[in-house]
Design a protein around this motif. Structure first.
Motif: not given
Length: 101
Positions: A86-101
């Motif tokens: 909401d304030v700054n942009p976030i870029s998630i690269g290719g072949d990356t996973n984001i998890q909660d823990r």
């Protein structure tokens, strides 16, 4: 003694509910009950900021991608994860996973 009675009463009620559900499915000529996991919207814009995603990303039904987020090729955002830009942009690269823990 009372705890055991509550346990058995709960079991009887659950089994009765399952039996009624099966009768209802047969009445509708359906063999499988499909319930949506969540009515949660996984991808949301925030004011004028919208997520930008590649076509081959995976976003779990309970994950959230909000705002100015860029998700590149073959990335995945798993169950319960929240990516909020909401304030700054976030870029998630290719072949990356984001998890909660």
């Amino acid at each position: 003694m009372i705890g055991r009675a509550y346990f058995h009463a709960g079991k009887v009620l659950r089994e009765t509910g399952q039996a009624l559900d099966r009768v209802g499915l047969k009445a509708q000529n359906k063999t499988i009950f499909r319930e949506k996991l969540s009515r949660h919207r996984s991808v949301m814009s925030l004011y004028e900021k919208k997520p930008n995603m590649s076509f081959d990303v995976f976003i779990a039904p309970s994950a959230s991608v909000i705002g100015d987020v860029i998700v590149n090729d073959a990335a995945s955002i798993w169950y319960g994860a929240v990516v909020r830009a909401d304030v700054n942009p976030i870029s998630i690269g290719g072949d990356t996973n984001i998890q909660d823990r």
